[in-house]
Design a protein around this motif. Structure first.
Motif, mmCIF file in Angstrom:
data_model
loop_
_atom_site.group_PDB
_atom_site.id
_atom_site.type_symbol
_atom_site.label_atom_id
_atom_site.label_comp_id
_atom_site.label_asym_id
_atom_site.label_seq_id
_atom_site.Cartn_x
_atom_site.Cartn_y
_atom_site.Cartn_z
ATOM 1 N N MET A 103 15.058 44.804 -13.962
ATOM 2 C CA MET A 103 15.276 44.034 -12.500
ATOM 3 C C MET A 103 15.658 45.160 -11.472
ATOM 4 O O MET A 103 16.313 46.064 -11.662
ATOM 5 C CB MET A 103 16.604 43.057 -12.956
ATOM 6 C CG MET A 103 17.426 42.611 -11.746
ATOM 7 S SD MET A 103 16.471 41.027 -11.198
ATOM 8 C CE MET A 103 17.419 39.820 -12.377
ATOM 9 N N LYS A 104 15.251 44.723 -10.301
ATOM 10 C CA LYS A 104 15.491 45.569 -9.167
ATOM 11 C C LYS A 104 16.204 44.799 -8.015
ATOM 12 O O LYS A 104 16.368 43.635 -8.209
ATOM 13 C CB LYS A 104 13.970 46.002 -8.420
ATOM 14 C CG LYS A 104 13.072 47.068 -9.178
ATOM 15 C CD LYS A 104 13.666 48.256 -9.265
ATOM 16 C CE LYS A 104 12.881 49.232 -9.963
ATOM 17 N NZ LYS A 104 13.611 50.458 -10.171
ATOM 18 N N PHE A 105 16.823 45.719 -7.314
ATOM 19 C CA PHE A 105 17.583 45.010 -6.040
ATOM 20 C C PHE A 105 16.973 45.621 -4.667
ATOM 21 O O PHE A 105 16.626 46.654 -4.439
ATOM 22 C CB PHE A 105 18.988 45.537 -6.209
ATOM 23 C CG PHE A 105 19.673 44.965 -7.554
ATOM 24 C CD1 PHE A 105 20.594 43.903 -7.425
ATOM 25 C CD2 PHE A 105 19.605 45.496 -8.684
ATOM 26 C CE1 PHE A 105 20.868 43.388 -8.551
ATOM 27 C CE2 PHE A 105 20.247 44.980 -10.088
ATOM 28 C CZ PHE A 105 20.736 43.756 -9.868
ATOM 29 N N LEU A 106 16.757 44.427 -3.798
ATOM 30 C CA LEU A 106 16.086 44.756 -2.542
ATOM 31 C C LEU A 106 17.263 44.579 -1.508
ATOM 32 O O LEU A 106 18.202 43.930 -1.552
ATOM 33 C CB LEU A 106 15.007 43.739 -2.390
ATOM 34 C CG LEU A 106 14.353 43.149 -3.534
ATOM 35 C CD1 LEU A 106 13.685 42.063 -3.278
ATOM 36 C CD2 LEU A 106 13.289 44.324 -3.880
ATOM 37 N N SER A 107 16.936 45.197 -0.321
ATOM 38 C CA SER A 107 17.803 44.933 0.703
ATOM 39 C C SER A 107 17.495 43.671 1.413
ATOM 40 O O SER A 107 16.188 43.356 1.670
ATOM 41 C CB SER A 107 17.681 46.391 1.745
ATOM 42 O OG SER A 107 17.972 45.869 3.147
ATOM 43 N N THR A 108 18.410 43.114 2.246
ATOM 44 C CA THR A 108 18.294 41.894 2.891
ATOM 45 C C THR A 108 17.400 42.113 3.975
ATOM 46 O O THR A 108 16.755 41.149 4.274
ATOM 47 C CB THR A 108 19.556 41.207 3.295
ATOM 48 O OG1 THR A 108 20.341 42.235 4.145
ATOM 49 C CG2 THR A 108 20.268 40.594 2.283
ATOM 50 N N ARG A 109 17.276 43.383 4.459
ATOM 51 C CA ARG A 109 16.451 43.666 5.702
ATOM 52 C C ARG A 109 15.033 44.237 5.531
ATOM 53 O O ARG A 109 14.200 44.311 6.243
ATOM 54 C CB ARG A 109 17.110 44.784 6.617
ATOM 55 C CG ARG A 109 18.490 44.273 7.142
ATOM 56 C CD ARG A 109 18.986 44.700 8.185
ATOM 57 N NE ARG A 109 20.321 44.360 8.391
ATOM 58 C CZ ARG A 109 21.434 44.877 9.185
ATOM 59 N NH1 ARG A 109 21.190 45.980 9.931
ATOM 60 N NH2 ARG A 109 22.596 44.220 9.414
ATOM 61 N N GLY A 110 14.797 44.519 3.974
ATOM 62 C CA GLY A 110 13.365 44.614 3.716
ATOM 63 C C GLY A 110 12.881 45.915 4.086
ATOM 64 O O GLY A 110 11.562 46.180 3.668
ATOM 65 N N ALA A 111 13.637 46.933 4.499
ATOM 66 C CA ALA A 111 13.028 47.966 5.042
ATOM 67 C C ALA A 111 13.152 49.204 4.033
ATOM 68 O O ALA A 111 12.755 50.299 4.435
ATOM 69 C CB ALA A 111 13.241 48.281 6.466
ATOM 70 N N SER A 112 14.281 48.917 3.025
ATOM 71 C CA SER A 112 14.475 49.975 2.004
ATOM 72 C C SER A 112 13.862 49.844 0.755
ATOM 73 O O SER A 112 13.549 48.706 0.337
ATOM 74 C CB SER A 112 15.831 50.141 2.001
ATOM 75 O OG SER A 112 16.679 50.209 3.002
ATOM 76 N N GLY A 113 13.398 50.911 -0.026
ATOM 77 C CA GLY A 113 12.858 50.563 -1.202
ATOM 78 C C GLY A 113 13.924 49.957 -2.172
ATOM 79 O O GLY A 113 15.080 49.991 -1.942
ATOM 80 N N SER A 114 13.377 49.462 -3.373
ATOM 81 C CA SER A 114 14.216 48.647 -4.306
ATOM 82 C C SER A 114 14.715 49.771 -5.171
ATOM 83 O O SER A 114 14.356 50.880 -5.485
ATOM 84 C CB SER A 114 13.220 47.533 -5.222
ATOM 85 O OG SER A 114 12.216 48.315 -5.667
ATOM 86 N N LEU A 115 15.834 49.249 -5.895
ATOM 87 C CA LEU A 115 16.603 50.213 -6.553
ATOM 88 C C LEU A 115 17.146 49.602 -7.774
ATOM 89 O O LEU A 115 17.176 48.258 -7.985
ATOM 90 C CB LEU A 115 18.047 50.582 -5.765
ATOM 91 C CG LEU A 115 18.123 51.455 -4.452
ATOM 92 C CD1 LEU A 115 19.364 51.723 -4.070
ATOM 93 C CD2 LEU A 115 17.164 52.687 -4.682
ATOM 94 N N SER A 116 17.290 50.154 -8.870
ATOM 95 C CA SER A 116 18.133 49.678 -10.043
ATOM 96 C C SER A 116 19.349 49.449 -9.774
ATOM 97 O O SER A 116 20.343 49.650 -8.837
ATOM 98 C CB SER A 116 17.845 50.679 -11.280
ATOM 99 O OG SER A 116 18.870 51.620 -11.166
ATOM 100 N N PHE A 117 20.309 48.644 -10.675
ATOM 101 C CA PHE A 117 21.347 48.180 -10.633
ATOM 102 C C PHE A 117 22.484 49.444 -10.596
ATOM 103 O O PHE A 117 23.190 49.400 -9.558
ATOM 104 C CB PHE A 117 21.968 47.474 -11.888
ATOM 105 C CG PHE A 117 23.456 46.822 -11.875
ATOM 106 C CD1 PHE A 117 23.564 45.938 -10.728
ATOM 107 C CD2 PHE A 117 24.328 47.294 -12.422
ATOM 108 C CE1 PHE A 117 24.874 45.150 -10.580
ATOM 109 C CE2 PHE A 117 25.779 47.139 -12.248
ATOM 110 C CZ PHE A 117 25.959 45.968 -11.420
ATOM 111 N N SER A 118 22.340 50.259 -11.118
ATOM 112 C CA SER A 118 23.200 51.459 -11.220
ATOM 113 C C SER A 118 22.898 52.358 -9.967
ATOM 114 O O SER A 118 24.058 52.766 -9.380
ATOM 115 C CB SER A 118 23.257 52.456 -12.425
ATOM 116 O OG SER A 118 21.989 52.835 -12.815
ATOM 117 N N GLY A 170 16.270 47.471 -17.759
ATOM 118 C CA GLY A 170 15.496 48.702 -17.410
ATOM 119 C C GLY A 170 16.388 49.703 -16.674
ATOM 120 O O GLY A 170 15.988 50.628 -16.454
ATOM 121 N N ASP A 171 17.768 49.416 -16.808
ATOM 122 C CA ASP A 171 18.557 50.369 -16.304
ATOM 123 C C ASP A 171 19.456 50.977 -17.400
ATOM 124 O O ASP A 171 19.590 50.378 -18.471
ATOM 125 C CB ASP A 171 19.432 49.621 -15.209
ATOM 126 C CG ASP A 171 20.540 50.382 -14.566
ATOM 127 O OD1 ASP A 171 20.193 50.405 -13.372
ATOM 128 O OD2 ASP A 171 21.552 51.109 -15.254
#
Ligand SMILES: *Cc1c(COP(=O)(O)O)cnc(C)c1O
Length: 425
Positions: free
Chosen positions: A1-16, A60-61
């Motif tokens: 599972m990935k985490f995205l920025s609300t503004r959509g201009a940063s890459g996605s990250l894992s939880f940790s 996946g983290d």
């Protein structure tokens, strides 16, 4: 599972990664890319449910293997759902170490940061607090390996009990009184994040309420309480939630979107009406903050609104799922006064906002969310109910400990003073 920025201009990250990053580089807030949790067969305990939700977010983290332990650390105290009558229940979130709901998120984040450390770098958590948050964070991180906490608070501007909760720890918790206002503390923390290069074995991390690691675990109690209510009463309940920065209510909306049986979500705000105005006009217009009796909700520009607008790009859909009301100090007082006679309960000023809003929503099944123990706000509550309130045991223990803190002046060289104090850790 990935985490995205609300503004959509940063890459996605894992939880940790997302919990260490705090704010996204594009200035947005992290949100989960998906809100689907397979309902399958549910364990009925809150711990079982929380472990399933946490596992799906940590897929996946490297933290995935520790999900169970992290949930246990976060939920180390009871969270009762008390039925008050046929269609009303209260979800008591104040049985943790510092007697307010923020214990759940702070303990989850502390455990997750500690568990995901490689042991080579220590996470330095820097928090500016106007009172309550710092206590929950300090208690949660105390004695956790590979992490240390530095708390900045405005000297002379918080209650003696709040001060005690920030200054009674020692070891890996450093409490620093700043000669200035809360805004000065916040500005200092911001400068540290921007200008300060930590040593090779340190990493500066934020634990403020926009951190995804504090908000996600709050979905656990909404998921569990909705299932429990539905099982008992056969109806999906709505939640009425004391709301300030919108971290707690955001988690309720996420639980709803995950598919749990949650009806409408109601934001019970105090006189700071930014969210209430938004819900009626659709126009986002932050206001200056007003001081009220429910002071942990004194927020004129709720930062999690960015997550709300991201979750509901369609304002009409938002209007279907959410209502918001503003409760003034007079109504808060009245609700606390009539608490015993009407409900056999003593409410804290924040919870009183939710109880007051029950009179304004349509009839139906509602869960009132109780965010703090009334004895935490004894200066407001005791004169209204006319008797002393007994502190919960966990707070009594905190009150009995020895206090210590450092002091720094706000102003030009405050950052170097802060640095000196931190180097002593
Ligand atoms: C922080 C707090 C709130 C407000 O919660 P948000 O997540 O900021 O909306 C309400 N009640 C109490 C007791 C709090 O400490």
């Amino acid at each position: 599972m990935k985490f995205l920025s609300t503004r959509g201009a940063s890459g996605s990250l894992s939880f940790s990664e997302a919990i260490r990053q705090g704010l996204a580089p594009d200035g947005g807030l992290y949100v989960p890319e998906r809100l689907a949790v397979s309902l399958g067969t549910w364990d009925e305990s809150i711990l079982g449910i929380s472990q399933k939700i946490a596992s799906s977010f940590m897929e996946g983290d490297p933290l995935h293997a520790s999900a169970g332990q992290i949930c246990q650390d976060a939920l180390s105290f009871p969270i009762p759902l008390k039925f008050l009558n046929q269609t009303t229940a209260v979800l008591e979130l104040f049985h943790g170490p510092t007697a307010a709901f923020k214990d759940v998120g702070a303990r989850f984040l502390a455990s997750a940061l500690s568990a995901s450390s490689d042991g080579k770098k220590r996470d330095l958590i820097l928090v500016a607090t106007s009172g309550d948050t710092g206590g929950a964070v300090a208690s949660a991180f105390f004695q956790k390996p590979h992490v240390a906490v530095v708390i900045l608070w405005p000297h002379g501007k918080i209650s003696p009990r709040q001060q005690q909760q920030l200054c009674c720890w020692g070891e890996n918790v450093l409490s620093i009184a700043v000669d200035g206002s809360f805004d000065d503390c916040q500005a200092l923390a911001k400068r540290a994040f921007l200008e300060w290069t930590p040593g090779p074995h340190q990493r500066l991390t934020s634990a403020n309420s926009i951190n995804i690691g504090r908000i996600l675990p709050q979905t656990f109690y909404y998921a569990w309480a909705s299932l429990k209510y539905k099982q008992e009463r056969g109806v999906a309940p709505g939640f009425i939630i004391p709301t300030g920065n919108l971290g707690n209510a955001m988690a309720a909306l996420w639980a709803k979107k995950m598919g749990f049986p949650v009806g409408q979500i109601v934001f019970a705000c105090n006189s700071n009406a930014t969210l209430v105005n938004y819900m009626s006009s659709g126009v986002w217009q932050p206001l200056p903050t007003t001081s009220t009796l429910a002071n942990a909700m004194d927020v004129g520009n709720p930062s999690n609104a960015e997550r709300l607008r991201h979750l509901y790009p369609d304002f009409n859909e938002l209007k279907r799922d959410v209502q918001a009301f503003s409760v003034d100090d007079e109504a808060i007082r009245a609700e606390i006064v009539r608490g015993k006679a009407k409900w056999s309960e003593t409410w804290c000023p924040h919870t009183a906002c939710a109880v007051q809003v029950l009179d304004r929503v349509h009839a139906g099944d509602w869960i009132l969310v109780s965010t703090a123990h009334p004895a935490k706000f004894e200066q407001v509550v005791e004169p209204l109910v006319g008797h002393r309130l007994e502190l919960p045991k966990s707070l009594q223990e905190i009150m009995g400990k020895k206090q210590s803190f450092s002091r720094i002046e706000s102003g030009k060289d405050s950052l170097s003073q802060l640095r000196k104090a931190i180097d002593s850790l």
